[in-house]
Design an enzyme around this catalytic site. Structure first.
Site, PDB file in Angstrom:
ATOM      1  N   THR A  84      -6.460   1.741  -9.123  1.00 48.13           N
ATOM      2  CA  THR A  84      -5.286   2.413  -9.677  1.00 48.13           C
ATOM      3  C   THR A  84      -4.259   1.407 -10.183  1.00 48.13           C
ATOM      4  OG1 THR A  84      -5.556   4.119  -8.033  1.00 48.13           O
ATOM      5  CG2 THR A  84      -3.388   3.971  -9.084  1.00 48.13           C
ATOM      6  N   ASP A 133      -5.630   9.588  -3.942  1.00 48.22           N
ATOM      7  CA  ASP A 133      -4.237   9.534  -3.493  1.00 48.22           C
ATOM      8  C   ASP A 133      -3.236   9.420  -4.642  1.00 48.22           C
ATOM      9  OD1 ASP A 133      -5.493   6.860  -3.809  1.00 48.22           O
ATOM     10  OD2 ASP A 133      -3.424   6.194  -3.552  1.00 48.22           O
ATOM     11  N   THR A 182      -2.992   1.453  -3.812  1.00 51.02           N
ATOM     12  CA  THR A 182      -4.245   1.416  -4.556  1.00 51.02           C
ATOM     13  C   THR A 182      -5.356   1.182  -3.541  1.00 51.02           C
ATOM     14  OG1 THR A 182      -5.518   0.219  -6.237  1.00 51.02           O
ATOM     15  CG2 THR A 182      -3.834  -1.040  -5.113  1.00 51.02           C
ATOM     16  N   GLY A 183      -6.541   1.707  -3.847  1.00 47.58           N
ATOM     17  CA  GLY A 183      -7.654   1.561  -2.901  1.00 47.58           C
ATOM     18  C   GLY A 183      -8.355   2.883  -2.714  1.00 47.58           C
ATOM     19  N   GLY A 209      -8.694   6.326  -1.995  1.00 52.74           N
ATOM     20  CA  GLY A 209      -7.749   7.436  -1.889  1.00 52.74           C
ATOM     21  C   GLY A 209      -7.952   8.293  -0.664  1.00 52.74           C
TER      22      GLY A 209
HETATM   23  N1  GLY Z   1      -6.789   5.135  -5.346  1.00 49.60           N
HETATM   24  C1  GLY Z   1      -7.445   5.823  -6.358  1.00 49.60           C
HETATM   25  C2  GLY Z   1      -8.419   6.808  -5.924  1.00 49.60           C
HETATM   26  O1  GLY Z   1      -8.867   6.802  -4.793  1.00 49.60           O
HETATM   27  O2  GLY Z   1      -8.763   7.651  -6.731  1.00 49.60           O
END
Ligand code: GLY
Length: 316
Positions: free
Chosen positions: A151, A182, A202-203, A205
């Site tokens: 993200t 997320d 970020t990571g 979700g």
């Molecule tokens: N952090 C982005 C996702 O999990 O979609």
């Protein structure tokens, strides 16, 4: 007057410079964060955000985005939106709604169409190729965030003391149709409160949303913690808790900025991020975890040059 921006991943560097120009010229935090993220959404080299983002298991690029105004606490989001070039711009416009400020799927796409947002086939030949070869492999494995990128999240603080936070992503490669991470969820993917500061994530979700980590960081900063302490405490206690109770914790990286323009970052994987302020030239940093703390150091010019070369090679 203080102004500052922090954003996730090296891919946000060009956008960060655009945001920096706007903030230096007394433009709003809202415009700066939108322009920063639009720059990432526009670049087909980045395979986890906007145009060029990798598709879901059906070969369709579905994007999630969120936007929050730290003055009013207004927030807008879209999830699983299709063929819209700038998902974050739709989220920003939705944040002005008293109701229906978070739209998903066909409803989000219809809203964007009716309100004149730019439409484009988001599936680039390169992303289609990646999808086809993944399909052919028929690997039945647990999905992980796409290697190296995820993200784009950004926080802007303008010269009036206003904060905005925003995110945009195409989510996990080969995700299920309609899967939402997320990034569009206020409190998980992003949170902004101009009386305190802001955070984005970020990571993976599915794990970030178990801890509402962006809100948790802002809450800790409101208690008086500096952004670095707030980020490290929020991340490492949560990861330990999740590993104990859930059995695992995915990759998670968090960025935060407070009213003084101080920033913090926490991560449980190697993570690059960008910072600029009225005191600090645009800079890319690398962060990595070390015993429940995050260590941070600036990228070398050599690393940046190599990265530019690699990126140019991946653009169609
Ligand atoms: N952090 C982005 C996702 O999990 O979609």
């Amino acid at each position: 007057m203080i102004w500052a921006t922090i954003s996730t991943w090296r891919m946000s560097f060009d956008g960060l410079q655009k945001a920096s120009d706007l903030l230096e010229n007394r433009q709003s935090a809202a415009s700066a964060v939108e322009k920063l993220i639009n720059a990432v959404e526009d670049n087909p080299a980045y395979q986890s955000v906007g145009y060029g983002g990798l598709p879901n298991e059906d070969g369709i690029v579905q994007m999630d985005a969120g936007f929050m105004d730290g003055d009013s606490l207004a927030q807008g989001s879209v999830a699983a939106i299709e063929n819209v070039k700038h998902a974050v711009s739709v989220a920003r416009q939705l944040s002005q709604n008293k109701t229906s400020s978070f739209l998903v799927g066909a409803g989000a796409t219809k809203y964007a169409q009716r309100n004149g947002f730019e439409f484009v086939n988001m599936l680039t030949p390169k992303a289609k190729e990646a999808w086809q070869s993944r399909k052919e492999e028929q690997i039945q494995q647990e999905l992980k965030p796409y290697d190296g990128h995820d993200t784009v999240g950004a926080i802007t603080l303008d010269q009036n003391g206003s904060f905005c936070a925003a995110t945009s992503t195409s989510g996990l490669f080969m995700k299920k149709d309609g899967r939402i991470g997320d990034s569009p969820l206020s409190g998980s993917g992003f949170y902004a409160d101009s009386q305190v500061g802001a955070a984005t994530a970020t990571g993976l979700g599915e794990d970030i949303m178990k801890g509402c980590l962006s809100y948790e960081i802002v809450r800790k900063m409101a208690e008086g913690k500096d952004p670095q302490t707030a980020c490290d405490e929020a991340l490492f206690s949560f990861v330990a808790n999740l590993e104990n109770r859930y059995g695992s914790a995915g990759a998670i990286s968090l960025i935060a900025l407070n009213k003084k323009g101080e920033w913090g970052v926490a991560t449980n994987v190697q993570f690059a991020f960008c910072v600029v302020s009225e005191q600090e030239k645009p800079q890319v940093y690398l962060a990595q975890p070390k015993a429940d703390k995050t260590t941070i150091f600036p990228f070398t010019q050599e690393w940046l040059d190599n990265y530019e070369r690699e990126m140019n090679m991946t653009v169609d």
